[in-house]
Design a protein around this motif. Structure first.
Motif, PDB file in Angstrom:
ATOM      1  N   ASN A 164       0.791  -1.240   0.000  1.00  0.00           N
ATOM      2  CA  ASN A 164       0.000   0.000   0.000  1.00  0.00           C
ATOM      3  C   ASN A 164       0.819   1.285   0.000  1.00  0.00           C
ATOM      4  OD1 ASN A 164      -2.370  -1.492   0.193  1.00  0.00           O
ATOM      5  ND2 ASN A 164      -2.338  -1.471   2.424  1.00  0.00           N
ATOM      6  N   GLY A 165       2.110   1.168   0.223  1.00  0.00           N
ATOM      7  CA  GLY A 165       2.887   2.383   0.428  1.00  0.00           C
ATOM      8  C   GLY A 165       2.796   2.822   1.887  1.00  0.00           C
ATOM      9  N   LEU A 166       1.584   2.742   2.417  1.00  0.00           N
ATOM     10  CA  LEU A 166       1.374   3.093   3.824  1.00  0.00           C
ATOM     11  C   LEU A 166       1.252   1.818   4.648  1.00  0.00           C
ATOM     12  CD1 LEU A 166      -1.253   5.915   3.277  1.00  0.00           C
ATOM     13  CD2 LEU A 166       1.207   6.175   3.668  1.00  0.00           C
ATOM     14  N   LEU A 167       1.295   2.008   5.947  1.00  0.00           N
ATOM     15  CA  LEU A 167       1.160   0.870   6.846  1.00  0.00           C
ATOM     16  C   LEU A 167      -0.294   0.427   6.897  1.00  0.00           C
ATOM     17  CD1 LEU A 167       2.514  -0.969   8.950  1.00  0.00           C
ATOM     18  CD2 LEU A 167       1.890   0.722  10.675  1.00  0.00           C
ATOM     19  N   ASP A 168      -0.495  -0.859   6.771  1.00  0.00           N
ATOM     20  CA  ASP A 168      -1.819  -1.417   7.010  1.00  0.00           C
ATOM     21  C   ASP A 168      -1.806  -1.889   8.461  1.00  0.00           C
ATOM     22  OD1 ASP A 168      -4.041  -3.032   7.288  1.00  0.00           O
ATOM     23  OD2 ASP A 168      -3.920  -3.827   5.251  1.00  0.00           O
ATOM     24  N   GLU A 169      -2.327  -1.022   9.338  1.00  0.00           N
ATOM     25  CA  GLU A 169      -2.164  -1.263  10.775  1.00  0.00           C
ATOM     26  C   GLU A 169      -2.770  -2.596  11.206  1.00  0.00           C
ATOM     27  OE1 GLU A 169      -4.045   2.350  11.979  1.00  0.00           O
ATOM     28  OE2 GLU A 169      -2.167   3.498  11.990  1.00  0.00           O
ATOM     29  N   ALA A 170      -3.966  -2.889  10.703  1.00  0.00           N
ATOM     30  CA  ALA A 170      -4.633  -4.123  11.119  1.00  0.00           C
ATOM     31  C   ALA A 170      -3.855  -5.334  10.626  1.00  0.00           C
ATOM     32  CB  ALA A 170      -6.060  -4.149  10.582  1.00  0.00           C
ATOM     33  N   ASP A 171      -3.405  -5.274   9.384  1.00  0.00           N
ATOM     34  CA  ASP A 171      -2.628  -6.374   8.822  1.00  0.00           C
ATOM     35  C   ASP A 171      -1.332  -6.566   9.600  1.00  0.00           C
ATOM     36  OD1 ASP A 171      -1.986  -8.260   6.426  1.00  0.00           O
ATOM     37  OD2 ASP A 171      -0.215  -6.966   6.616  1.00  0.00           O
ATOM     38  N   MET A 172      -0.708  -5.457   9.979  1.00  0.00           N
ATOM     39  CA  MET A 172       0.545  -5.526  10.716  1.00  0.00           C
ATOM     40  C   MET A 172       0.353  -6.251  12.046  1.00  0.00           C
ATOM     41  SD  MET A 172       2.222  -3.831  13.415  1.00  0.00           S
ATOM     42  CE  MET A 172       1.762  -2.109  13.533  1.00  0.00           C
ATOM     43  N   VAL A 173      -0.673  -5.856  12.772  1.00  0.00           N
ATOM     44  CA  VAL A 173      -0.918  -6.481  14.073  1.00  0.00           C
ATOM     45  C   VAL A 173      -1.255  -7.959  13.893  1.00  0.00           C
ATOM     46  CG1 VAL A 173      -2.402  -6.482  16.113  1.00  0.00           C
ATOM     47  CG2 VAL A 173      -1.608  -4.313  15.153  1.00  0.00           C
ATOM     48  N   LEU A 174      -2.081  -8.235  12.902  1.00  0.00           N
ATOM     49  CA  LEU A 174      -2.483  -9.613  12.621  1.00  0.00           C
ATOM     50  C   LEU A 174      -1.276 -10.468  12.259  1.00  0.00           C
ATOM     51  CD1 LEU A 174      -5.455 -10.603  12.513  1.00  0.00           C
ATOM     52  CD2 LEU A 174      -5.229 -10.627  10.030  1.00  0.00           C
ATOM     53  N   TYR A 175      -0.443  -9.941  11.404  1.00  0.00           N
ATOM     54  CA  TYR A 175       0.726 -10.669  10.932  1.00  0.00           C
ATOM     55  C   TYR A 175       1.725 -10.889  12.067  1.00  0.00           C
ATOM     56  CZ  TYR A 175       4.906 -11.862   8.320  1.00  0.00           C
ATOM     57  OH  TYR A 175       6.033 -12.495   7.870  1.00  0.00           O
ATOM     58  N   ALA A 176       1.944  -9.842  12.887  1.00  0.00           N
ATOM     59  CA  ALA A 176       2.929  -9.940  13.958  1.00  0.00           C
ATOM     60  C   ALA A 176       2.446 -10.846  15.089  1.00  0.00           C
ATOM     61  CB  ALA A 176       3.262  -8.544  14.495  1.00  0.00           C
ATOM     62  N   GLU A 177       1.172 -10.708  15.438  1.00  0.00           N
ATOM     63  CA  GLU A 177       0.656 -11.443  16.598  1.00  0.00           C
ATOM     64  C   GLU A 177       0.213 -12.865  16.263  1.00  0.00           C
ATOM     65  OE1 GLU A 177       0.732 -10.649  19.684  1.00  0.00           O
ATOM     66  OE2 GLU A 177       0.053  -8.622  20.124  1.00  0.00           O
ATOM     67  N   ARG A 178      -0.082 -13.142  15.005  1.00  0.00           N
ATOM     68  CA  ARG A 178      -0.665 -14.443  14.615  1.00  0.00           C
ATOM     69  C   ARG A 178      -1.858 -14.777  15.512  1.00  0.00           C
ATOM     70  NH1 ARG A 178       4.624 -17.932  12.699  1.00  0.00           N
ATOM     71  NH2 ARG A 178       4.976 -16.614  10.890  1.00  0.00           N
TER      72      ARG A 178
END
Ligand code: SF4
Ligand code: SF4
Ligand code: FES
Lengths: 323, 292
Positions: free
Chosen positions: A263-277
């Motif tokens: 996206n160029g920008l951070l996808d905050e929800a995706d980031m948390v989902l990806y990091a936290e599993r």
């Protein structure tokens, strides 16, 4: 010629672990000159008013690292910090305290055992099979030396350690000085224990991933060692060496690239989902309260940068690591 | 006076989880006669985490962001401390290391860009203080915040490390910062002094060390509340997120109830300048803004 003086009210922390139940403060009003450093005032107090005042000092030259204390909560080397600078910063009332109130032995002297234990844990020495009768000199190029980035000039004063909020709240955390030292040897081309050290400072709760990036250590260091810069370099090394373990912190770091690529920008929800599993479940209360007040963009409304192609191209051409 | 005009680097948060921050930035720019050109081409600053992963990539991407301010001939303003840190750090490293700058420019040229180092990079709050001035701001206040005790929360990445920031933050000392206090006073409020105002909120370790993170936030909120604050104000949306959304977690960590509205500095200025709650997005807060 008379020197300009300033009248300063000093409040000095006093406590004797063998005798006192609670610490107390003694007050002294002194005229100080622009040449005087904090250590001069401590000496004057000891010599002229209170012979029992205890503090550490040795070199009086900013090099032994023994005279660290806090003035109005700023960690300083007493022998380096000029009083006029402190007065300019804080006004004419200066509160002199030990680096850590919890670790006081007497007055301004603390027990630095915790600092040294962390320091020792990273094996703060060169590890190499030394050829005792080398036929040629073992040369290190200036460029290779530069990679150490001044991390070798640490004087173990503890200013960074006792200013670090991660230490304050988690006594297991190794702390900035130990990390700077780990980097100092990890970046030394002569050293053979890079991976071993990286593994030591990788430990959850203790290691480099628990640094909160507050920059207190960089600010507190009288030698400009800049520990947080070295912590970032250590983070980089896990990815460069391909030994980054998949955990919430490393996935968090990688997730930024993943998002920016998309996206160029951070996808905050995706980031948390990806990091936290699967642990993402514990983020649900936060997410729900955010959702209620319009703080979570819906996936179909996820903002994107303009000229995304350009960003993608640069990610392709400029990436230096894989995870 | 020439009209002030800046390139606005919004960062991700203002476009996502703190929409109110973007709205209030635009609202006060309008009131103060500032023109903001939004850098919609910009990518995420990396938030110091992309920097942990791939330092060179983060430099290239941030240099690209700065290029878009430079090519418009404008100085850049940021509205997030961590964006400010990473854009300013990129500028500092490239400006002081010609070889590194060239390595980055080799990549940028592939997409037709070049980093020059001509744009100043400053947090919007400091641009207002420097270019508008506290006195002028004060003269524009129509709804002074006289009845409020307001706790300033500075956030790490605008004040530490000094070397990086002192040219663009009025030479603020991280040990005794004053700008936000002065802004509060200029808006007519009473600034609250408390020990945690220049400390870390814990945001950056929220995922890996929630316990420590929540204690950091908890101490800050408790300090402000015990200082008799009606609300808190911060220039950093990440501090805001930690301190606003996570009040239940911070309360648990501290073993006491911590409830306090946490406003963005733009919202505070906006209230004093007479913007409406709608214009300032006051409904987008988890800890309810219940005083207007
Ligand atoms: S930046 Fe990290 S290591 Fe340095 S003081 Fe802050 S938490 Fe400690
Ligand atoms: S890194 Fe700096 S502050 Fe920390 S112990 Fe070494 S010299 Fe002191
Ligand atoms: S007395 Fe040695 S560093 Fe101060």
């Amino acid at each position: 010629m008379s020197l300009e003086t300033k009248k300063v009210n000093f409040k000095v922390f006093r406590f004797n672990a063998e005798r006192d139940f609670l610490p107390y403060y003694e007050q002294y009003t002194l005229d100080v000159t622009h040449e005087e450093v904090v250590l001069d005032v401590l000496n004057r107090i000891k010599w002229e008013f209170s012979g029992s005042l205890s503090y550490r000092r040795s070199c009086r030259h900013g090099i032994c690292g023994s005279c660290s204390i806090k003035v109005n909560n700023k960690a300083v080397l007493a022998c380096k910090e000029r009083l006029f600078d402190l007065v300019e910063l804080f006004g004419d009332e200066l509160v002199i305290k030990p680096l850590s109130e919890a670790r006081v032995v007497k007055d301004l002297i603390i027990d630095k055992k915790d600092f040294w234990a962390k320091y020792d844990a990273v094996k703060p020495y060169l590890i190499d099979d030394i050829d005792e009768a080398p036929e040629v000199e073992n040369l290190v190029s200036p460029h290779e030396v530069e990679q150490i980035l001044d991390s070798e000039i640490c004087i173990q004063c503890g200013n960074c350690f006792y200013s670090c909020p991660a230490i304050e709240n988690n006594e297991e955390f190794f702390g900035p000085a130990a990390f700077a030292k780990a980097y100092r040897f990890a970046a030394d081309v002569r050293d053979n224990a890079k991976i071993e050290r990286l593994e030591i400072v990788n430990a959850p709760e203790q290691g480099v991933w628990d640094c909160m990036k507050c920059f207190e250590c960089a600010q507190a260091c009288p030698k400009d060692v800049n520990p947080i810069e070295k912590i970032t370099k250590l983070h980089n090394m896990y990815f460069q060496e391909g030994i980054a373990k998949s955990n919430v912190a490393t996935r968090h770091a990688y997730a930024f690239k993943r998002s920016v690529e998309k996206n160029g920008l951070l996808d905050e929800a995706d980031m948390v989902l990806y990091a936290e599993r699967l642990d993402v479940i514990k983020q649900m209360p936060n997410a729900l309260s955010m959702l209620k007040v319009g703080k979570l963009p819906m996936p179909w409304n996820q903002p994107k940068s303009e000229k995304l192609d350009e960003i993608k191209k640069l990610i392709k051409s400029s990436s230096t690591v894989k995870f | 006076m020439k009209k002030l005009k800046y390139a606005l680097f919004t960062g991700c948060t203002a476009k996502e989880s703190t929409p109110e921050q973007f709205m209030s930035t635009m609202a006060i720019a309008d009131k103060l006669g500032i023109e903001l050109v939004v850098l919609n081409e910009a990518s995420c600053c990396g938030a110091s985490h992309l920097q942990d992963y791939d330092d060179f990539l983060s430099l290239v991407l941030n240099a690209r962001n700065i290029c878009y301010a430079e090519s418009r001939g404008l100085d850049m303003v940021t509205i997030c401390n961590t964006c400010q840190l990473n854009e300013a750090m990129t500028k500092h490293r490239l400006d002081s290391d010609p070889a590194l700058k060239e390595r980055v420019n080799v990549k940028l040229r592939e997409v037709g860009l070049e980093y020059k180092g001509t744009s100043k990079i400053q947090h919007f709050m400091y641009a207002i203080i420097e270019d508008i001035g506290l006195d002028v701001l004060k003269s524009k206040v129509t709804k002074p915040l006289t009845q409020f005790n307001i706790a300033p929360f500075y956030g790490c990445h605008n004040i530490r490390p000094t070397e990086l920031h002192h040219d663009v933050n009025g030479g603020e000392s991280p040990y005794n910062p004053t700008s936000l206090d002065e802004l509060i006073e200029a808006c007519g409020g009473v600034s609250v002094d408390y020990a945690e105002k220049n400390k870390c909120c814990g945001f950056h370790i929220d995922l890996q060390s929630p316990k420590t993170s929540n204690i950091m936030a908890g101490k800050a909120l408790a300090g402000a509340i015990d200082g008799n604050s009606d609300w808190m104000v911060t220039p950093c949306p990440l501090c805001h997120l930690k301190l606003d959304i996570q009040q239940p977690n911070a309360s648990k960590a501290m073993g006491r109830e911590l409830k306090l509205p946490v406003l963005h500095v733009q919202q505070m200025i906006g209230l004093a300048l007479g913007c409406t709650p709608q214009e300032l997005g006051l409904k987008h807060h988890v800890a309810k803004v219940n005083f207007v």
